[in-house]
Design a protein around this motif. Structure first.
Motif, mmCIF file in Angstrom:
data_model
loop_
_atom_site.group_PDB
_atom_site.id
_atom_site.type_symbol
_atom_site.label_atom_id
_atom_site.label_comp_id
_atom_site.label_asym_id
_atom_site.label_seq_id
_atom_site.Cartn_x
_atom_site.Cartn_y
_atom_site.Cartn_z
ATOM 1 N N VAL A 15 0.798 -1.218 0.000
ATOM 2 C CA VAL A 15 0.000 0.000 0.000
ATOM 3 C C VAL A 15 0.835 1.273 0.000
ATOM 4 O O VAL A 15 0.335 2.334 -0.321
ATOM 5 N N SER A 16 2.117 1.160 0.330
ATOM 6 C CA SER A 16 2.863 2.375 0.647
ATOM 7 C C SER A 16 2.947 3.393 -0.492
ATOM 8 O O SER A 16 2.998 4.579 -0.256
ATOM 9 N N LYS A 17 2.928 2.919 -1.731
ATOM 10 C CA LYS A 17 3.116 3.875 -2.823
ATOM 11 C C LYS A 17 1.865 4.703 -3.107
ATOM 12 O O LYS A 17 1.949 5.785 -3.651
ATOM 13 N N ILE A 18 0.717 4.161 -2.748
ATOM 14 C CA ILE A 18 -0.501 4.846 -3.148
ATOM 15 C C ILE A 18 -1.366 5.295 -1.981
ATOM 16 O O ILE A 18 -2.446 5.805 -2.165
ATOM 17 N N SER A 19 -0.878 5.112 -0.755
ATOM 18 C CA SER A 19 -1.796 5.325 0.360
ATOM 19 C C SER A 19 -2.179 6.792 0.536
ATOM 20 O O SER A 19 -1.424 7.700 0.205
ATOM 21 N N HIS A 20 -3.380 6.982 1.098
ATOM 22 C CA HIS A 20 -3.880 8.339 1.319
ATOM 23 C C HIS A 20 -3.005 9.084 2.315
ATOM 24 O O HIS A 20 -2.894 10.302 2.266
ATOM 25 N N ALA A 331 -17.194 7.881 6.763
ATOM 26 C CA ALA A 331 -16.613 7.938 5.421
ATOM 27 C C ALA A 331 -15.099 8.117 5.501
ATOM 28 O O ALA A 331 -14.334 7.445 4.799
ATOM 29 N N THR A 332 -14.664 9.006 6.389
ATOM 30 C CA THR A 332 -13.237 9.337 6.458
ATOM 31 C C THR A 332 -12.425 8.221 7.102
ATOM 32 O O THR A 332 -11.334 7.882 6.636
ATOM 33 N N THR A 333 -12.960 7.622 8.167
ATOM 34 C CA THR A 333 -12.229 6.523 8.798
ATOM 35 C C THR A 333 -12.129 5.349 7.826
ATOM 36 O O THR A 333 -11.082 4.709 7.713
ATOM 37 N N PHE A 334 -13.209 5.075 7.109
ATOM 38 C CA PHE A 334 -13.169 3.965 6.144
ATOM 39 C C PHE A 334 -12.065 4.211 5.112
ATOM 40 O O PHE A 334 -11.259 3.342 4.806
ATOM 41 N N LYS A 335 -12.038 5.434 4.606
ATOM 42 C CA LYS A 335 -11.074 5.776 3.557
ATOM 43 C C LYS A 335 -9.620 5.651 4.044
ATOM 44 O O LYS A 335 -8.779 5.068 3.358
ATOM 45 N N TYR A 336 -9.353 6.175 5.234
ATOM 46 C CA TYR A 336 -7.966 6.194 5.712
ATOM 47 C C TYR A 336 -7.539 4.904 6.418
ATOM 48 O O TYR A 336 -6.433 4.421 6.205
ATOM 49 N N SER A 337 -8.404 4.350 7.271
ATOM 50 C CA SER A 337 -7.982 3.164 8.042
ATOM 51 C C SER A 337 -7.760 1.961 7.134
ATOM 52 O O SER A 337 -6.902 1.133 7.400
#
Ligand code: 6R9
Length: 693
Positions: A15-20, A331-337
């Protein structure tokens, strides 16, 4: 304990290259901003959503200090929106009608269905119209008691669309528990299903619901309709196993006709006791309803749902969440976690009847326009590799489950996992109870092939969404730690006197300020909200959990420090179990404590004092277990029961539970028992421990 427990697991390469959020520096910057300027931080996020009217008053207003007046939390004052519109219409209008919202996977692997955003919206509108036609309007509460089927998601969104308030009761609860919750919420409609197979077990939901409706009626609750999904006709019944036994056979005899159809005759369209035409088949009325229904624009602080959670005084609390803040937060926790990106296939194993299902099966994923797996069954049916089979089948990239499930599956070793191709996985989440380093490492190594990010998310029904969690791609993890607070969350650890423990140390886990997704009140009992969460430490929200901060600042949640038990991730109060035990005529007094359990995390250990002249035998033990099951639900069945000629009480009459906890695990290190009215009882109780312990 494995030697790696102290080491740090770096963000995974997957995930590291594309993570939020891709570094700790970025996390810290964002977290700082979210605390320094909540309006700027959440205001920016709010732009992704449709608000019919913008914020007109204060962006955030609150009081956390009982000495300064009433506790309140308000976000986005004056803004108007609709969460169902944001979950569905917004994506459909953006041309995503054909995108899959859910892959429904039945209890039996032969049963599967695909539901798109477009279809979901139409179904939601139909059900919304059915509810409207029955007179359900803004603010009314609708009880939902259903299996994990798409109609459950449809029902909750339909309720939200018209501004009513859903109150979902987990399908494993008893008739008494369902009735209590319906009464407390004054539910005017019940949405349920005929029955469901969970593994090889039949759960006759409609029968239980009828019992509950009778109880409600006896207490004068006017229920206008019970809307019933006919589910059994559409699914495959459990098949005979290889050793020749046919699971579910007992249920088949009593509940099915000769042709194998599920029988509800005589129980449907019940008149008399339940009133005329209370029951309505979902498929009859829903297909006839219009597939268009305008959303009702609601205030950001209007209620969205209530969900009952155990309280330490016994009766469950209706935790109330409101629309605007909960929407932004889930919405935000789903996106980031989970580091969600379009194209991900997400699978959360939680039942929607619990908060994890509300926030991370329904709202969080749909608000992000995600594609998810909706699973009806259990992890071990028809075989112990079922989760892994589903991950392979749908190429799941983000998976979210509970430590209790991990521990169950870990017992079977690595082989059942290795049979499947799990290379699609990038993030593995866990929630519900403290994760042991062993389970964490097994999850990481065996399921994740040492190349995923593990997110151990700490949160509660009350918090609405993740409050302490690592972020994939950013947070170097320590196995067993939930790591750091999410955006908007400010953590503190307090000692018994309320002094803050800075740096390393252990204490009460509290939050210093509101985040958008937090609960707003206990439904119908604001006083209880204030007492439960704010009274002990004025100025702070008290979680009821203990936690430790290590020298690197990582948070380790150690578990409940109040009279609560966490059985397989389900919270129960000792008082709730004790009050069902004392309902039995043979029991004079009962005390219940948690005992560590290898799979469930904790299990129930009950001490019972009998009324004069009663005998303690296997029959009574069995009856008491049934009592707790039927009052609360099967998941609450006690594992241990022991006779107590007396209970260790202080002179003021308080039961010294720490002593009972020691007896439950066979530990004689009782500590100071000099304040007990009768210290000799401790030794007597120790001798009476049942053999199987
Ligand atoms: C989401 C949910 C809340 C209680 C909570 C705590 C325990 C949840 C945890 C955890 C340690 C985690 N808990 N997640 N403990 N690490 N990652 O489970 O809500 O049913 O209300 O339970 O569960 O004790 O206070 P809920």
């Amino acid at each position: 304990m494995p030697t790696e427990t102290a080491s740090m697991f770096n963000p995974a390469s997957k995930v590291s290259k594309i993570s939020h959020c891709s570094s700790m520096e970025q996390y810290k910057q964002m977290h700082d901003k979210s605390l320094k300027d909540p309006e700027a931080f959440w205001g920016e996020i709010a732009k992704q959503f449709h608000f019919e009217e913008k914020v007109r008053g204060k962006f955030l207003d609150y009081n956390f200090d009982t000495s300064k007046g009433k506790i309140f939390v308000r976000w986005l004052e004056g803004a108007k929106t609709n969460i169902c519109y944001n979950c569905l219409d917004r994506h459909v209008l953006a041309g995503k009608a054909d995108q899959v919202a859910f892959y429904w996977e039945g209890n039996d692997p032969a049963d599967a269905e695909v539901v798109t955003y477009g279809e979901l919206l139409k179904d939601v509108c139909r059900v919304a119209n059915v509810l409207k036609a029955k007179g359900v309007a803004k603010g009314d509460s609708v009880a939902i008691y259903m299996p994990m089927v798409k109609q459950l998601v449809v029902a909750m969104l339909a309720v939200a669309r018209i501004g009513a308030v859903h109150s979902i009761v987990f399908g494993g609860y008893s008739a008494d528990s369902l009735a209590d919750r319906m009464m407390d919420a004054s539910a005017s409609v019940l949405i349920t299903a005929d029955a469901v197979w969970r593994g090889a077990k039949l759960i006759a939901l409609k029968e239980i619901a009828d019992e509950a409706l009778k109880l409600c009626r006896a207490k004068d609750l006017k229920v206008k309709m019970s809307l019933v999904v006919k589910h059994m006709d559409t699914v495959t019944a459990p098949q005979p196993t290889s050793n020749g036994t046919a699971p579910g056979n007992a249920a088949k005899k009593t509940h099915f006709d000769d042709k194998g159809n599920y029988k509800l005759d005589g129980r449907f369209h019940v008149t008399g006791e339940l009133g005329p035409l209370l029951d309505v088949w979902w498929h009859e009325v829903v297909s006839a309803a219009s597939s268009e229904c305008d959303p009702v624009w609601l205030d950001a602080e209007d209620p969205l749902f209530m969900l009952y959670t155990s309280g330490s005084t016994g009766t469950p609390k209706g935790v109330l969440h409101t629309i605007g803040g909960y929407m932004l937060y889930t919405a935000t926790t789903f996106k980031y976690s989970f580091d969600y990106h379009p194209g991900d296939i997400y699978f959360c194993t939680a039942d929607i009847g619990w908060i994890t299902g509300h926030s991370y099966v329904t709202y969080g994923p749909l608000l992000n326009g995600a594609t998810s797996v909706l699973f009806e069954g259990v992890p071990t049916y028809p075989h112990i590799g079922r989760f892994w089979e589903i991950i392979e089948k749908y190429k799941v990239s983000k998976f979210y489950t509970a430590p209790t499930a991990i521990r169950t599956l870990m017992k079977f070793g690595d082989e059942p996992v290795k049979k499947y191709d799990l290379s699609s996985l990038a993030v593995l989440g866990s929630v519900g109870s403290p994760s042991t380093p062993e389970a964490w490492l097994w999850y990481y190594r065996v399921v994740g092939d040492s190349s995923v990010s593990i997110v151990d998310t700490f949160w509660q029904t009350e918090t609405g969404g993740h409050v302490i969690t690592p972020l994939p791609g950013a947070t170097p993890c320590k196995p067993g730690s939930a790591c750091f607070p999410f955006f908007g969350v400010e953590v503190a650890l307090l000692d018994e006197e309320g002094h803050e423990i800075k740096g390393e140390g252990e204490g009460y886990l509290v939050f210093c300020r509101p985040w958008p997704g937090m609960m707003r009140t206990v439904y119908g009992n604001h006083q209880r909200f204030e007492t439960t969460y704010f009274k002990k430490f004025p100025g702070f929200y008290c979680t009821g959990d203990g936690a430790r901060r290590d020298s690197d600042g990582y948070i380790w949640v150690t578990g409940r420090i109040d009279d609560m038990l966490n059985v397989s991730g389900h919270l129960l109060s000792t008082a709730q179990v004790e009050s069902s035990l004392v309902e039995h005529s043979s029991v004079a007094e009962a005390a219940v404590v948690a005992r560590p359990h290898i799979v469930k995390g904790e299990c129930l250990y009950c001490f019972v004092t009998l009324t004069e002249g009663k005998t303690y035998d296997d029959k009574l033990i069995a009856e008491l277990k049934v009592k707790v099951r039927s009052k609360i639900g099967p998941f609450a069945t006690p594992d241990f029961m022991q006779l107590a000629p007396g209970l260790p009480k202080t002179r003021s009459g308080k039961i010294m539970r720490r002593v009972l906890r020691k007896i439950a695990v066979g530990d004689r290190d009782f500590g100071d028992i000099s304040t007990l009215a009768d210290p000799s009882i401790v030794e007597k109780l120790f001798e009476l421990r049942p053999k199987e312990t």
